[in-house]
Scaffold this active site. Structure first.
Site, PDB file in Angstrom:
ATOM      1  N   LYS A 167       0.844  -1.112  -0.130  1.00  0.00           N
ATOM      2  CA  LYS A 167       0.078   0.023   0.267  1.00  0.00           C
ATOM      3  C   LYS A 167       0.806   1.283   0.129  1.00  0.00           C
ATOM      4  CE  LYS A 167      -0.282  -0.336   5.090  1.00  0.00           C
ATOM      5  NZ  LYS A 167      -1.487  -1.123   5.973  1.00  0.00           N
TER       6      LYS A 167
ATOM      7  N   TYR B  36      15.370  30.584   9.786  1.00  0.00           N
ATOM      8  CA  TYR B  36      14.023  31.002  10.370  1.00  0.00           C
ATOM      9  C   TYR B  36      13.819  30.894  11.819  1.00  0.00           C
ATOM     10  CZ  TYR B  36      12.116  31.420   5.696  1.00  0.00           C
ATOM     11  OH  TYR B  36      11.804  31.727   4.261  1.00  0.00           O
TER      12      TYR B  36
END
Ligand SMILES: *Cc1c(COP(=O)(O)O)cnc(C)c1O
Length: 378
Positions: A42, A262
């Site tokens: 999957k 940041y």
């Protein structure tokens, strides 16, 4: 996976070792000797590529495949020879039975409405269309409730239908001492008694690696095939499958007291050399792998030496402290983001998640290549 329109090969490079996939499947099939060993593919085979991974497992000997959705099942069907048996773990979507029949997909039927639709399709096509019946023994996710067993039996007995397999799913297999493992095993055994002679399946990777009693006739490993850690707190015996590298863009000297990235969350405590590396959260390198003054982030490796991430992870880049390297990395030099020195679970532990999420998030701006271990195969 949507490929970028232009691939110059200057970005990151994701390498999937098909030989490692095969060795992992063979190793697990030895652990579960006596039971059939499926392969869960999957989510694009946990990010490794559903077509290539399914073919590798088939070459290793797998014949039973578990996809989540019909779309994935169709991809597996297209990738493999006729002898592949494909189960769809999400069950049957309303109205999808003709598609499943056409593609020879077997739903893991999990509810009365799904069963009604499937039995109708059997009647309409005059065939005993193969499917699994999924019983919920305590995860409270997909599956029939145990008080529905008698209704299920009545419905299938009415037309003499026999399921291909009965199954359930463990909620706590990664924690072998959890008592839920024992209660689920006992409840599943009681369901099996209601379906004598029908093959049974209970185990994911952790379930099969921790308790032989969980094996029954079919095991359904996923994460362990892809090199991830299935059982918490144990040495991971599986071969790593994914290598991810990203290039250095530039290096920069940063003085004591300066901050990086940041938010100015990390202040350098010594004069340092920082490499700016071209990978970021848009590539599946989680922002939660960032480093700050009060929280250590993750590591990457350069020439086999671990180097810490500095400051916040940006969309397209990270800062890496390369002060301790004897030679600074050159622009364009590849940094190991995942590979022999940095595992999927190393990042998962820092990001407070699991290897599954790390792997299935690697949908970024990479050139993908597949190897059989040593030489690239394209
Ligand atoms: C995903 C899944 C598996 C495989 O689980 P792993 O922990 O990756 O081995 C097995 N069975 C079901 C029902 C699943 O959803």
């Amino acid at each position: 996976m949507a490929a970028p329109a232009i691939a110059t090969g200057y970005g990151g490079r994701l390498t999937v070792d098909l030989g490692a996939l095969k060795r992992n499947w063979i190793a697990l099939s030895k652990v579960s000797r006596g039971a059939l060993t499926g392969a869960v593919v999957k989510a694009d085979a946990y990010g490794t590529g559903i077509t290539q991974a399914s073919r590798a497992f088939h070459e290793a000997g797998a014949r039973f495949f578990f996809a989540a959705t019909p779309d994935e099942g169709i991809a597996v069907r297209a990738a493999l020879p006729e002898d592949a048996h494909i189960f769809i773990l999400s069950g049957l979507y309303p109205g999808s039975a003709p598609l499943y029949v056409g593609e020879r997909l077997m739903p893991c039927i999990a509810s009365i409405p799904m069963l009604e639709e499937w039995l109708q399709a059997c009647i309409a096509s005059n065939q005993a269309l193969p499917a699994a019946l999924h019983f919920d023994t305590g995860i409270n996710r997909l599956g029939f409730r145990l008080n529905e067993v008698s209704i299920v039996k009545r419905m299938i007995d009415q037309i003499g239908y026999q399921p291909q397999m009965i199954m359930s799913h463990l909620a706590c297999a990664d924690t072998p001492a959890h008592e839920k493992n024992r209660t689920q095993l006992a409840l599943f055994t009681s369901v099996m008694a209601q379906f004598p002679g029908i093959p049974a399946s209970l185990s994911n990777s952790a379930g099969l690696m921790t308790n032989r009693e969980n094996h029954f006739q079919m095991v359904r490993p996923g994460i362990a095939l892809y090199g991830g850690r299935a059982v918490a707190g144990r040495r991971n015996p599986m071969a790593p499958v994914v290598t991810l590298e990203a290039p250095v863009l530039m290096t920069k000297d940063v003085k004591t007291g300066e901050t990086v990235g940041y938010g100015a969350l990390q202040t350098m405590s010594q004069d340092s050399r920082i490499a700016v590396v071209a990978i970021g959260y848009a590539d599946g390198f989680f922002r939660s792998l960032s480093s700050s003054n009060n929280h250590r982030g993750t590591n990457v490796a350069i020439r086999g030496q671990l180097c810490p991430v500095v400051g916040r992870v940006s969309m397209d880049m990270i800062g890496v402290d390369v002060t301790d390297l004897s030679e600074p990395p050159r622009p364009g030099e590849m940094v190991e983001i995942l590979g022999p020195h940095v595992s999927v679970d190393d990042h998962a532990d820092v990001a407070n998640t699991i290897g599954y999420e790390v792997l299935t998030s690697l949908k970024g701006r990479y050139t993908r290549q597949y190897t059989e271990g040593a030489s690239p195969t394209g």
